[in-house]
Scaffold this motif. Sequence first.
Motif, short mmCIF file in Angstrom:
data_model
loop_
_atom_site.label_atom_id
_atom_site.label_comp_id
_atom_site.label_asym_id
_atom_site.label_seq_id
_atom_site.Cartn_x
_atom_site.Cartn_y
_atom_site.Cartn_z
N PHE A 57 0.85 -1.18 0.00
CA PHE A 57 0.00 0.00 0.00
C PHE A 57 0.89 1.23 0.00
CE2 PHE A 57 -3.09 -3.04 1.45
CZ PHE A 57 -4.27 -2.58 0.91
N GLY A 58 0.51 2.22 -0.76
CA GLY A 58 1.24 3.47 -0.77
C GLY A 58 0.31 4.60 -0.43
N VAL A 59 0.80 5.54 0.35
CA VAL A 59 0.05 6.77 0.60
C VAL A 59 0.86 7.90 -0.01
CG1 VAL A 59 -0.92 8.34 2.33
CG2 VAL A 59 -0.89 5.87 2.76
N LEU A 60 0.31 8.48 -1.06
CA LEU A 60 1.01 9.56 -1.76
C LEU A 60 0.31 10.86 -1.41
CD1 LEU A 60 3.00 10.64 -3.94
CD2 LEU A 60 1.17 10.28 -5.60
N SER A 61 1.05 11.81 -0.86
CA SER A 61 0.46 13.13 -0.60
C SER A 61 1.27 14.15 -1.38
CB SER A 61 0.46 13.44 0.89
OG SER A 61 1.77 13.43 1.39
N PHE A 62 0.58 15.09 -1.97
CA PHE A 62 1.30 16.12 -2.72
C PHE A 62 0.51 17.42 -2.77
CE2 PHE A 62 -1.13 15.75 -6.71
CZ PHE A 62 -1.71 14.50 -6.54
N VAL A 63 1.26 18.50 -2.93
CA VAL A 63 0.66 19.83 -3.01
C VAL A 63 0.89 20.35 -4.43
CG1 VAL A 63 0.82 22.21 -2.18
CG2 VAL A 63 1.06 20.31 -0.57
N VAL A 87 -6.90 3.23 -4.77
CA VAL A 87 -7.99 2.85 -3.86
C VAL A 87 -8.87 4.06 -3.55
CG1 VAL A 87 -8.54 1.87 -1.59
CG2 VAL A 87 -6.52 1.07 -2.83
N SER A 88 -8.25 5.19 -3.27
CA SER A 88 -9.04 6.39 -2.97
C SER A 88 -8.21 7.65 -3.15
CB SER A 88 -9.62 6.34 -1.55
OG SER A 88 -8.65 6.77 -0.63
N THR A 89 -8.90 8.74 -3.32
CA THR A 89 -8.26 10.04 -3.48
C THR A 89 -9.01 11.06 -2.63
OG1 THR A 89 -7.69 9.52 -5.78
CG2 THR A 89 -7.61 11.83 -5.15
N SER A 90 -8.27 11.85 -1.87
CA SER A 90 -8.89 12.96 -1.11
C SER A 90 -8.29 14.27 -1.58
CB SER A 90 -8.61 12.83 0.39
OG SER A 90 -9.27 11.74 0.91
N VAL A 102 -4.32 13.49 -1.44
CA VAL A 102 -3.79 12.28 -0.81
C VAL A 102 -4.39 11.10 -1.55
CG1 VAL A 102 -3.62 10.93 1.32
CG2 VAL A 102 -3.63 13.44 1.43
N ILE A 103 -3.52 10.28 -2.12
CA ILE A 103 -3.96 9.13 -2.90
C ILE A 103 -3.48 7.85 -2.23
CG2 ILE A 103 -3.83 7.97 -5.14
CD1 ILE A 103 -3.29 10.63 -6.46
N ILE A 104 -4.39 6.91 -2.04
CA ILE A 104 -4.00 5.61 -1.49
C ILE A 104 -3.91 4.62 -2.64
CG2 ILE A 104 -4.65 3.72 0.05
CD1 ILE A 104 -5.94 5.78 1.86
N GLU A 129 5.24 13.29 -1.28
CA GLU A 129 5.97 12.20 -0.66
C GLU A 129 5.15 10.93 -0.71
OE1 GLU A 129 8.89 12.89 2.91
OE2 GLU A 129 6.86 12.49 3.63
N LEU A 130 5.83 9.82 -0.95
CA LEU A 130 5.17 8.51 -0.95
C LEU A 130 5.62 7.72 0.27
CD1 LEU A 130 3.53 6.23 -2.38
CD2 LEU A 130 5.68 5.54 -3.46
#
Length: 139
Positions: A57-63, A87-90, A102-104, A129-130
């Motif tokens: 699983f990866g949690v990618l957050s970016f601005v 899986v999901s995007t916020s 934030v993408i999972i 960052e991932l």
Amino acid sequence: MKGKLVRFGVSMEDTLLDKFDRLISKRGYTNRSEAIRDFVRNELVEEGIHGGDAASFGVLSFVYDHRVRGLEAKLTDFQHDHFKCIVSTSHVHIDHDNCLEVIILKDKAEKVNEVANRILSYKGVKHGELSLTLAGKEL
Ligand code: NI
């Protein structure tokens, strides 16, 4: 992965042990065993992520700056192209110009890395960052 507890002895220099104790106390551990278990798990996750085919699983957050021409459409198109591993995007509107997304992701680590790096390389994506982990049963 619960097994029976096994005790074992560890030898190390007192200076190294002092540093270890200070480190784990700073991180909120109240005993060495729990800290050592977590440190071992971290190393195993790293090894599993980089060395194998296990589901990760990866949690990618970016601005990013949503005013950059074409960027939002590009981000949406790319995510639809990879819907099987997303899986999901916020989405958070940070201020007038900037957005946080934030993408999972779930796939083999190599694929998760590839998708994340592509997103981070887009013009207008300022910082990101991932964080990778293995599926729970692997831990
Ligand atoms: Ni926004």
